[in-house]
Design an enzyme around this catalytic site. Structure first.
Site, mmCIF file in Angstrom:
data_model
loop_
_atom_site.group_PDB
_atom_site.id
_atom_site.type_symbol
_atom_site.label_atom_id
_atom_site.label_comp_id
_atom_site.label_asym_id
_atom_site.label_seq_id
_atom_site.Cartn_x
_atom_site.Cartn_y
_atom_site.Cartn_z
ATOM 1 N N SER A 259 0.833 -1.072 -0.185
ATOM 2 C CA SER A 259 0.034 -0.028 -0.064
ATOM 3 C C SER A 259 0.799 1.342 0.060
ATOM 4 C CB SER A 259 -0.979 0.069 1.117
ATOM 5 O OG SER A 259 -1.840 0.808 1.260
ATOM 6 N N ASP A 349 -9.894 -3.850 -5.262
ATOM 7 C CA ASP A 349 -9.143 -3.207 -4.190
ATOM 8 C C ASP A 349 -10.002 -2.323 -3.472
ATOM 9 O OD1 ASP A 349 -7.319 -1.348 -2.534
ATOM 10 O OD2 ASP A 349 -5.801 -2.275 -3.802
ATOM 11 N N HIS A 393 -7.384 -5.713 -1.063
ATOM 12 C CA HIS A 393 -6.166 -4.839 -0.828
ATOM 13 C C HIS A 393 -5.237 -5.369 0.067
ATOM 14 C CE1 HIS A 393 -4.304 -1.006 -0.681
ATOM 15 N NE2 HIS A 393 -4.047 -0.923 0.657
#
Ligand SMILES: *[C@@H]1O[C@H](CO)[C@@H](O)[C@H](O)[C@H]1NC(C)=O
Ligand SMILES: *[C@@H]1O[C@H](CO)[C@@H](O)[C@H](O)[C@H]1NC(C)=O
Length: 478
Positions: A259, A349, A393
Site C-alpha cells: 500500500s 481493491d 487490498h
C-alpha cells in the site's frame, strides 16, 4: 462449518457476471464505480441480514463519530468462521464485490461478523489496538549505531534530501529479528501501509514464507504513527532503512512493500538518489502511485463545510489529486528507478482505485529501462482459476503469484520478477501462496479491520494536506 445459507449461490452468480463485465471495461473507466453500479450493495445487504447485523449496519449509516463507530464494531462478534480458502474468497467477494466504498465500516462489520476479522483470542478492536505497539510492532528497537560500513546520516550522498527526523528515531523503527544474518543472506526490507505496522502486516504472510528461505533475510519497518502522519516523513524512514541496512550488511537490499509503503519507497528513490544504487529489487504490493479516488470516502464526516472529512495527513496525501502525488509524478516517480514488480488486484481493491489495467494506481512506467513487471492476477491467471478471482487490498499479500515472483526476483538480481520463469498455470490454481494456512489467510484478511480501527483512534485529523517540503518543491524530471 460451511455456511448453510444460500447467499453464497447469489454471490457466485453475481461474481461471474462481474468478472465477465470487467473484461470488456475500457481502461479509462473507473472500476470502483462500475463494480458498484453493477451489484448495488445487494449482496452485502443480504449478508448483513443473514448474519443478523441489520441493526448494526443501520447504526453505522447514521454516525460519523469515530468513537461511536469503534464501539459499534467492538460489539460485532463472529457468527461463523470460514473453513476453507474458497470460502474465504467467496465471503470477501460477497462483502466487497457488492462494494459500497462510501462506508467501509459497514464492510468491516460484515468481515467481523463473518469470521474475517482479526483472530486474536476473541479480543475486540480496541484491545488489539491498545496492544499493537508491543513486540514485533515496536517503533523503539535498539539497533547498533556504530557498525555501519559507510556514512548514512545526516546524508549518504550529496544529492539526497535532508532528514527532519533524528537518526536515533529513524534507526529505532527498523525491526531486525534475532536470526538476521547481516548480509550472509540477501536482506529484504518490508515496508507497511497506511494504518499499519510492519510486524503485523507481513508476519502472517510474506515474512512467514521468507523466514528460513535461502533467498532472503526479512527485516521490517514500524513507522511511528502507523504510517498515518506526513507521508514525506514516512518516506524518510524508508530512505534511512535502505541505507542503514545496506551499510550494516555490506550488500544491496530488496524492498517489499504494502500500500502506501510502495508510494513512499518511490518517493524515497526520487528524493534520496543514494537509495537507488542500494536496492536490487522493489516489489510493491497494492501500491498507489497515483493515489486513490477513494481517499475522501475513507475519511469521516462528509458534512463538514468543505464537503471533506478531517483525515489523517497521509490519507489526504494519497488522494488522487494531492500535491504529494503530483509532485512525485512530475519529478519522475511515475517510472521505476530499480527493477520493479508491482502486484495489484483488478477485482476488487477496496482501498485503492482505479486498480485495473494501465490506469491502475499501481501501474508503473519504465522510462529508465530498468525493468518493470506489472502483475494484475485477473489478467495473468487463466479466467476462472482461483488466482483470477476475488482479491482485495490485503489479499494480494497472500496471492500465489506474489510470493513466487518475489522469490524469482531475488534469484535474478538486476531483473524484476518474470512471469515466464514461474509456473503461472500451477500458481493460479491455488487461492493462496503454498505454505500459508487458512489461519494465515484469515489473519491477513483481518488486517483491514485492524487498519480501520487504528484509523478510528488516530489523533491527528486535518482538512488540509501537509505542505510539500522545500527539497521537493523545485524538482525537474530526472
Ligand atoms: C554489524 O553487526 C553484525 C552483528 O554483530 C555483524 O554481523 C556485521 O558484520 C556488522 N556489520 C558491519 C558493517 O560491521
Ligand atoms: C545493487 O542495486 C543496483 C541498483 O538496482 C544495481 O545497479 C547493482 O548492480 C546492485 N549491486 C549488486 C552487488 O547486486
Amino acid at each position: 462449518m460451511r455456511f448453510s445459507i444460500p447467499y453464497f449461490a447469489l454471490g457466485a452468480s453475481i461474481a461471474v457476471h462481474d468478472t465477465a463485465a470487467r473484461a470488456v471495461v475500457a481502461v479509462d473507466e473507473e472500476p470502483a464505480v462500475e463494480s458498484r453500479g453493477l451489484v448495488g450493495g445487494l449482496v452485502g445487504g443480504v449478508l448483513g441480514t443473514v448474519l443478523g447485523l441489520g441493526d448494526v449496519l443501520e447504526q453505522l449509516d447514521q454516525t460519523q463519530d469515530p468513537g461511536t463507530i469503534l464501539d459499534i464494531l467492538n460489539g460485532v462478534k463472529p457468527r461463523a468462521t470460514p473453513t476453507s480458502l474458497p470460502e474465504v474468497q467467496e465471503t470477501l467477494q460477497s462483502i466487497y464485490g457488492a462494494a459500497t466504498p462510501t462506508n467501509l465500516f459497514k464492510n468491516v462489520a460484515l468481515q467481523l461478523g463473518s469470521g474475517l476479522g482479526p483472530h486474536d483470542g476473541g479480543k475486540d478492536l480496541t484491545s488489539i489496538i491498545a496492544e499493537h505497539l508491543d513486540g514485533e510492532n515496536s517503533v523503539d528497537n535498539s539497533n547498533n549505531p556504530t557498525n555501519v560500513s559507510r556514512a548514512v546520516y545526516p546524508s549518504a550522498s550529496a544529492g539526497d534530501a535532508p532528514y527532519s527526523v533524528p537518526e536515533a528515531q529513524l534507526r529505532a523503527a527498523i525491526r531486525i529479528p534475532a536470526a538476521f544474518t547481516f548480509g550472509a543472506k540477501p536482506p529484504v526490507l518490508l515496508v507497511p501501509g497506511t494504518w499499519s505496522y510492519g510486524g503485523s502486516v507481513f508476519g502472517v504472510n510474506l515474512r512467514k514464507l521468507l523466514t528460513g528461505s535461502p533467498h532472503a533475510d526479512p527485516v521490517w519497518l514500524n513507522v511511528p504513527g502507523g504510517m498515518m502522519r506526513d507521508a514525506q516523513v514516512n518516506s524518510e524512514y524508508v530512505a534511512y532503512a535502505v541505507n542503514y541496512l545496506s551499510a550494516i550488511c555490506n550488500s544491496n537490499v530488496t524492498v517489499v512493500s504494502w500500500s502506501q509503503g510502495g508510494l513512499d519507497t518511490q518517493w524515497a528513490f526520487t528524493f534520496w538518489p543514494s537509495t537507488r544504487a542500494r536496492v536490487s529489487n522493489f516489489l510493491p504490493i497494492s501500491p498507489d502511485f497515483r493515489g486513490t479516488v477513494l481517499a475522501n470516502a475513507l475519511c469521516l464526516s462528509a458534512d463538514s463545510e468543505l464537503g471533506l472529512g478531517p483525515c489523517d495527513p497521509a490519507v489526504i496525501q494519497q488522494e488522487h489529486t494531492s500535491r504529494y502525488i503530483a509532485t512525485l509524478r512530475a519529478a519522475g516517480g511515475d517510472s521505476a528507478y530499480v527493477p520493479t514488480t508491482t502486484f495489484y488486484s483488478g477485482f476488487f481493491d477496496e482501498i485503492v482505485q482505479p486498480q485495473h489495467g494501465t490506469e491502475a494506481s499501481a501501474y508503473l512506467l519504465d522510462a529508465r529501462g530498468v525493468g518493470v513487471t506489472n502483475v494484475e492476477p485477473q489478467v495473468v491467471c487463466p479466467s476462472g482459476s482461483p488466482g483470477a478471482g476475488f482479491y482485495g487490498h490485503a489479499g494480494m499479500l497472500y496471492h500465489p503469484l506474489t510470493y513466487a515472483l518475489i522469490v524469482d526476483a531475488l534469484s535474478h538480481s538486476g531483473e524484476p520478477g518474470s512471469l515466464s520463469r514461474v509456473d503461472v498455470a500451477d500458481l493460479c490454481s491455488h487461492y493462496a501462496a503454498p505454505g500459508l494456512t487458512l489461519e494465515d489467510v484469515l489473519a491477513t484478511a483481518g488486517l483491514i479491520p485492524i487498519a480501520l480501527g487504528l484509523m478510528l483512534t488516530s489523533p491527528d485529523k486535518r482538512l488540509i494536506e501537509p505542505p510539500i517540503l522545500s527539497y521537493a518543491k523545485a524538482t525537474s524530471r530526472v
